[in-house]
Motif scaffolding. Structure first.
Motif, short mmCIF file in Angstrom:
data_model
loop_
_atom_site.label_atom_id
_atom_site.label_comp_id
_atom_site.label_asym_id
_atom_site.label_seq_id
_atom_site.Cartn_x
_atom_site.Cartn_y
_atom_site.Cartn_z
N LYS A 63 16.84 54.70 -17.02
CA LYS A 63 18.20 54.18 -16.81
C LYS A 63 18.92 54.34 -18.14
O LYS A 63 18.72 53.53 -19.05
CB LYS A 63 18.17 52.72 -16.37
N ASN A 65 21.98 53.87 -19.40
CA ASN A 65 22.86 52.83 -19.94
C ASN A 65 22.07 51.67 -20.52
O ASN A 65 22.44 51.08 -21.54
CB ASN A 65 23.81 52.32 -18.86
N ARG A 203 22.33 44.95 -13.69
CA ARG A 203 21.40 45.88 -14.33
C ARG A 203 20.54 46.58 -13.29
O ARG A 203 20.24 47.76 -13.40
CB ARG A 203 20.53 45.15 -15.35
N GLU A 206 22.03 49.70 -11.48
CA GLU A 206 22.13 51.03 -12.13
C GLU A 206 21.04 51.93 -11.56
O GLU A 206 19.87 51.57 -11.58
CB GLU A 206 21.98 50.92 -13.64
#
Length: 473
Positions: A63, A65, A203, A206
């Motif tokens: 992930k 980000n 979160r 994502e």
């Protein structure tokens, strides 16, 4: 390339020191071929790295980000140390990945990451030594990989009991409770939007990006490693990078910009460097928000200012209460006005409850959670959350205040102790009086509403009786 010659621009101080001669000058090159894409993985055991060399990574994803990584490593099921029976038993409890549908056992281990450096990872670099010098490569992130054992916590599969038509049995039916939202639902919804669970949900939303994992001797790995070497080694940027020894370190590690962007927003905690820049009153307030409970001598030591004890005490009185000679963050600073616990307890009630708990500690060594629940009239779960930050639990005894009595402060500042005791008790009594008045008003309003409802029912019944009389006549 960054290098220095033995001239006036040298990184030395310009004097020849016989006891510390320069034995070698090594050119330093900066490579940006992998800038923004280079991550450093750290592992808990060397055995994990050996598994990668044996090409056991069957899945890799990230992930970007969050800089969160997952590696699925195939286990050596042929090893004499592999417990096949336990693998089957664990597989029967969870349907998650790692389960071989043909063998019905867990054959992979998942490695999950946590951020090793959450702040400015670009300030770190990987150094690759070569014959022509050292090649530096800035990092995009650093993560620590460790085994995940989610299958151990997975609940066992539930077998639904159905009747002959495939529908759930009537004997399995259970009553369903219906709860209606109170008027404070809007306030609770706003508080929950700020909670960690909402941030965690964001979160989780994502998407994962699937990646390919190659062992070190694969040709693609070799190609990527070649990017770590700087290609333009003939460009000398020494004069641009720094012009003297005094400017070398500031240019190499520039100070962080003081724009508030580097604050840890998730925790709301300021660094020691940022605290030093604040006025004394703000320093005290932020320190108290971090520690909740502290001795005066310790706080005085942590403060960067050379303020007198009188000035520190003056700042403490505004943001803290005195309990057993120790300073405790005021309850009103701990909860926002629109805050509500997960049990629906509003900020005002939590403030009152915490003050009563602190006042109890001023006269008692230990307190029982059950007693505090009866005293504060809020759920035990909220009581425990309050106690966890100001006390510790003693088995079969109760909760004891986190710090011992600070006799030194009490002896040195008796007037402060007496003043704080009076103010604290007065505030708690006033709050109790206010709560009693609000409860009485609510009771009176409920009684009035009930009387009006009874009056309307009697009026309706009278009209019906009158209509019946007219029909009979």
């Amino acid at each position: 390339m960054f290098s220095q010659n033995s001239n006036s621009n040298s990184l030395t101080n310009g004097t020849d020191e016989d006891d510390d001669p320069v034995v070698q000058r090594i050119p330093v090159f900066l490579s940006k071929a992998s800038a923004g894409q280079l991550y450093l993985y750290e592992y808990s055991r060397n055995t994990l790295i050996n598994n990668f060399e044996e090409n056991r990574v069957v899945q890799s994803r990230i992930k970007p980000n969050q800089q969160k990584v997952e590696l699925h490593v195939r286990l050596d099921v042929e090893s004499k140390n592999f417990n096949t029976d336990l693998a089957r038993k664990l597989a029967s409890k969870t349907p998650k990945s790692g389960l071989d549908p043909t063998k019905h056992l867990i054959e992979t281990q998942v490695l999950t990451s946590c951020t090793a450096v959450s702040k400015n990872p670009g300030r770190y670099a990987i150094a690759v030594p070569q014959s022509d010098g050292i090649h530096l490569n800035p990092l995009a992130g650093m993560v620590f990989l460790k085994p995940s054992y989610e299958y151990l916590d997975a609940p066992p599969k539930r077998k639904e009991q159905t009747n002959k038509e495939g529908e759930p049995s009537a004997s399995q039916a259970k009553p369903v409770g219906v709860r209606f939202a109170s008027q404070s639902a809007k306030r609770m919804k706003l508080a929950q939007s700020k909670s960690m669970s909402v941030h965690q949900k964001l979160r989780d939303e994502e998407p994962w990006c699937e990646t390919e994992f190659y062992i070190s001797n694969h040709f693609k790995s070799i190609t990527e490693r070649e990017k770590l070497n700087c290609e333009q080694t003939d460009q000398d940027l020494s004069s641009i990078f720094c012009d003297s020894a005094d400017t070398y370190l500031p240019n190499l590690c520039p100070p962080e910009a003081d724009d508030g962007a580097n604050k840890d927003v998730a925790e709301g905690v300021l660094s020691a460097k940022e605290l030093c820049k604040l006025p004394l009153a703000e320093q005290i307030k932020e320190r108290m928000k971090q520690v909740h409970v502290i001795k005066f001598s310790r706080l005085k030591y942590l403060l960067s200012s050379s303020a007198s004890e009188k000035e520190v005490i003056s700042g403490l009185i505004r943001v803290a209460d005195l309990v057993k000679g120790n300073w405790v963050l005021k309850s009103s600073l701990l909860y926002d006005k629109e805050f509500a616990s997960s049990r629906g307890v509003t900020a005002d009630r939590l403030v009152t409850a915490r003050d009563k708990i602190l006042l109890t500690f001023t006269t008692q060594e230990t307190v029982a959670c059950k007693k505090l629940t009866k005293l504060t009239k809020i759920p035990a779960e909220d009581i425990i959350e309050i106690l966890a930050k100001i006390a510790f639990k003693v088995s079969k005894v109760g909760w004891k205040f986190k710090l011992d009595e600070d006799k030194q402060f009490i002896k040195k500042h008796p007037e402060v102790v007496e003043q704080q005791s009076r103010m604290f008790e007065t505030r708690v009594k006033n709050q109790e009086k206010k709560d009693e008045e609000e409860a009485a008003d609510a009771k009176a309003a409920a009684k009035k509403a009930k009387a009006q409802m009874r009056q309307r029912k009697n009026s309706t019944r009278s009209r019906k009786d009158s209509q019946c009389s007219d029909i009979g006549s």
